[in-house]
Write a protein that holds these residues in place. Structure first.
Motif, PDB file in Angstrom:
ATOM      1  N   VAL A  26       4.275  13.986  -3.152  1.00 49.47           N
ATOM      2  CA  VAL A  26       4.423  12.702  -3.841  1.00 49.47           C
ATOM      3  C   VAL A  26       4.701  11.608  -2.797  1.00 49.47           C
ATOM      4  CG1 VAL A  26       5.756  11.384  -5.536  1.00 49.47           C
ATOM      5  CG2 VAL A  26       5.308  13.816  -5.932  1.00 49.47           C
ATOM      6  N   VAL A  27       5.605  11.908  -1.864  1.00 44.73           N
ATOM      7  CA  VAL A  27       5.943  10.919  -0.830  1.00 44.73           C
ATOM      8  C   VAL A  27       4.707  10.616   0.028  1.00 44.73           C
ATOM      9  CG1 VAL A  27       7.371  10.499   1.222  1.00 44.73           C
ATOM     10  CG2 VAL A  27       8.390  11.523  -0.820  1.00 44.73           C
ATOM     11  N   ALA A  28       3.939  11.652   0.354  1.00 44.45           N
ATOM     12  CA  ALA A  28       2.737  11.456   1.182  1.00 44.45           C
ATOM     13  C   ALA A  28       1.690  10.626   0.449  1.00 44.45           C
ATOM     14  CB  ALA A  28       2.151  12.812   1.575  1.00 44.45           C
ATOM     15  N   THR A  29       1.701  10.691  -0.872  1.00 44.10           N
ATOM     16  CA  THR A  29       0.755   9.900  -1.671  1.00 44.10           C
ATOM     17  C   THR A  29       1.237   8.454  -1.792  1.00 44.10           C
ATOM     18  OG1 THR A  29       0.154  11.863  -2.928  1.00 44.10           O
ATOM     19  CG2 THR A  29      -0.318   9.756  -3.973  1.00 44.10           C
ATOM     20  N   LEU A  30       2.546   8.279  -1.917  1.00 45.48           N
ATOM     21  CA  LEU A  30       3.121   6.957  -2.179  1.00 45.48           C
ATOM     22  C   LEU A  30       3.161   6.056  -0.933  1.00 45.48           C
ATOM     23  CD1 LEU A  30       4.731   5.002  -4.017  1.00 45.48           C
ATOM     24  CD2 LEU A  30       6.801   6.308  -3.440  1.00 45.48           C
ATOM     25  N   VAL A  39       4.965  -3.102   2.347  1.00 42.34           N
ATOM     26  CA  VAL A  39       6.326  -2.567   2.468  1.00 42.34           C
ATOM     27  C   VAL A  39       6.437  -1.843   3.814  1.00 42.34           C
ATOM     28  CG1 VAL A  39       7.995  -0.935   1.467  1.00 42.34           C
ATOM     29  CG2 VAL A  39       6.481  -2.263  -0.033  1.00 42.34           C
ATOM     30  N   ARG A  40       7.540  -2.099   4.540  1.00 40.39           N
ATOM     31  CA  ARG A  40       7.809  -1.363   5.781  1.00 40.39           C
ATOM     32  C   ARG A  40       8.541  -0.077   5.402  1.00 40.39           C
ATOM     33  NH1 ARG A  40      11.974  -2.227   9.406  1.00 40.39           N
ATOM     34  NH2 ARG A  40      11.345  -1.092  11.271  1.00 40.39           N
ATOM     35  N   VAL A  41       8.073   1.060   5.920  1.00 33.46           N
ATOM     36  CA  VAL A  41       8.670   2.330   5.491  1.00 33.46           C
ATOM     37  C   VAL A  41       9.298   3.066   6.668  1.00 33.46           C
ATOM     38  CG1 VAL A  41       8.228   4.603   4.456  1.00 33.46           C
ATOM     39  CG2 VAL A  41       7.046   2.574   3.560  1.00 33.46           C
ATOM     40  N   VAL A  42      10.609   3.334   6.539  1.00 33.48           N
ATOM     41  CA  VAL A  42      11.321   4.209   7.466  1.00 33.48           C
ATOM     42  C   VAL A  42      11.462   5.544   6.726  1.00 33.48           C
ATOM     43  CG1 VAL A  42      13.470   4.593   8.723  1.00 33.48           C
ATOM     44  CG2 VAL A  42      12.570   2.255   8.448  1.00 33.48           C
ATOM     45  N   LEU A  43      10.825   6.582   7.254  1.00 31.88           N
ATOM     46  CA  LEU A  43      10.795   7.869   6.548  1.00 31.88           C
ATOM     47  C   LEU A  43      11.885   8.792   7.087  1.00 31.88           C
ATOM     48  CD1 LEU A  43       9.274   9.885   4.615  1.00 31.88           C
ATOM     49  CD2 LEU A  43       7.919  10.555   6.620  1.00 31.88           C
ATOM     50  N   LEU A  51       3.083  12.051   8.748  1.00 33.09           N
ATOM     51  CA  LEU A  51       2.595  10.906   7.971  1.00 33.09           C
ATOM     52  C   LEU A  51       2.786   9.620   8.769  1.00 33.09           C
ATOM     53  CD1 LEU A  51       1.626  10.272   4.968  1.00 33.09           C
ATOM     54  CD2 LEU A  51       3.963   9.463   4.602  1.00 33.09           C
ATOM     55  N   PRO A  52       1.751   8.784   8.887  1.00 30.92           N
ATOM     56  CA  PRO A  52       1.948   7.503   9.583  1.00 30.92           C
ATOM     57  C   PRO A  52       2.959   6.627   8.836  1.00 30.92           C
ATOM     58  CG  PRO A  52      -0.391   7.991   9.329  1.00 30.92           C
ATOM     59  CD  PRO A  52       0.356   8.985   8.483  1.00 30.92           C
ATOM     60  N   VAL A  53       4.014   6.234   9.543  1.00 22.81           N
ATOM     61  CA  VAL A  53       5.049   5.375   8.956  1.00 22.81           C
ATOM     62  C   VAL A  53       5.495   4.373  10.015  1.00 22.81           C
ATOM     63  CG1 VAL A  53       5.978   6.959   7.203  1.00 22.81           C
ATOM     64  CG2 VAL A  53       6.801   7.126   9.551  1.00 22.81           C
TER      65      VAL A  53
END
Ligand code: UDP
Length: 387
Positions: A26-30, A39-43, A51-53
């Protein structure tokens, strides 16, 4: 939109996961869709996440999934250690606008307990909300911590205190739904498939019994506890028997797996998974629990494979009986529908997935919720009450 979100995927599997991985998928899809929306994403995941973040935070170098079903007193520090890393980051930096958390129980408890310096947080509930009644029954995250479900049926089972923190539900999504209606149909073979963890709630024993009784071929794909392949399980030591899913497999499923009418092929991933599901006449969900979100259900629709299921949990929200699948009340009902399901039009399934379950639809809904949660955390002057 200028938001920085700390996406907490937890310590169990990297994102994307290698094959099985409900929450991590789900996270990889979102995340890619959120980033496309600005949105800037810090994973926060494990060190081997690919996953590119915008930034990766990790405590563990790799996924701790193998420990997940060991006795509690051996493994209860794992998600706490991961959360400790997340809390430290939240305290040390000032660029995180909101935490979007996916870690069962501990994520919610820690974020609620952090008080004002935790900042706004949205915790997605991916599991059965009949669990953790002690935590959910007394939750108090103030105006700062909100939760969302992955189906309306799932939230309907939540205790009052948890529901009071809810901003509603967001159905799951799959990249397979993008342009699903445009993909050419796949030649169907005779088999039905059950894709998912082999665990009592998913009902593989019911499916296998039905296959023998009605006379259709059934492929079971998915891990048994931490064991991804039949050879791995066969080579496991005596400690494997401590795992409840291994016990389920050995006692209730394996006796029905004859390698001919019913086969277990272990975990499938990537194109092999998609080909297996697309070629199946139906995806079978002989559920013995209230399925909360059902990623495998919407993946099946996106791949043009109708769903044959016991209509528990989110199934009636995802599948329209008579159009994209057939829903029964119990095993007897499934037996009556086994042959009819092949008459459904696979194009309807793909169209439905393309119009309801794309990553863009899910991400846009989450962005809306992030804004609501941020406004709510900022105080009553800026936000109408959410409760
Ligand atoms: N899955 C997979 N390979 C497998 C079994 C499952 O890739 O062998 C994936 C499946 O496609 C889905 C996820 O794992 O994306 C399972 O999610 P679901 O919501 O269906 O089940 P749960 O989260 O309850 O395990």
């Amino acid at each position: 939109m200028g938001l920085t979100v700390l996406m907490n995927a937890g310590p169990w599997l990297p994102v994307p996961p290698p094959g099985y991985g409900g929450i991590e998928n789900v996270v990889a899809t979102l995340v890619p869709e959120l980033r496309r929306l600005g949105v800037r994403v810090v994973l926060a995941s494990t060190g081997d996440a690919t996953l590119p973040v915008d930034e990766l935070l990790s405590v563990f170098p790799d996924g701790q999934f193998g420990a997940l079903q060991r006795p509690y007193n051996q493994v209860c520090g794992i998600s706490q250690a991961h959360l400790f890393g997340v809390v430290r980051a939240l305290r040390e930096r000032d660029d995180i606008d909101l935490v979007h958390d996916h870690v069962e129980a501990v994520g919610l408890a820690v974020l609620a307990a952090m008080g004002p310096d935790g900042g706004p947080a949205l915790h997605t509930l991916h599991w059965d909300l009949g669990k953790h009644p002690d935590l959910y029954g007394c939750l108090d995250g103030g105006d700062r911590v909100r939760v969302n479900g992955v189906s309306a049926a799932q939230l309907g089972r939540a205790p009052r205190a948890l529901r009071d923190h809810s901003v509603g539900h967001v159905h799951l999504a799959t990249p397979l739904a993008v342009h699903a209606a445009r993909r050419p149909p796949v030649r169907k073979s005779g088999h039905q498939v059950i894709l998912g963890r082999i665990t009592p709630g998913k009902g593989q024993h019911v499916g296998a019994r039905l296959a023998h009784r009605a006379g259709f071929d059934l492929v079971l794909a998915g891990p048994v506890g931490p064991y991804r392949r039949p050879e791995e399980l066969a080579a496991a030591g005596p400690e494997a028997g401590q795992n409840p899913d291994v016990r389920y497999w050995r006692e209730q499923v394996a006796p029905l797996v004859d390698g001919d009418r019913v086969r277990w092929i272990g975990t499938v991933a990537g194109a092999a998974r998609d080909d297996l599901v697309a070629a199946a006449r139906a995806s079978l969900f002989p559920l013995c629990w209230e399925e909360p979100g059902g990623t495998a259900v919407i993946e099946s629709l996106a791949l043009g494979t109708p769903v044959l299921a016991i209509g528990r949990g989110c199934l009636p929200e995802l599948v329209e009986h008579g159009r994209t699948g057939l829903l029964a009340d119990d095993e007897e009902g499934l037996a009556d529908l086994v042959w009819q399901v092949g008459d459904l039009d696979e194009r309807e399934c793909r169209r439905e997935a393309g119009s309801r379950f794309t990553p863009t639809i899910m991400a846009e809904r989450y962005v809306e919720l992030y804004e609501r949660v941020r406004d709510s955390a900022a105080g009553p002057a800026t936000a109408p009450a959410l409760r």
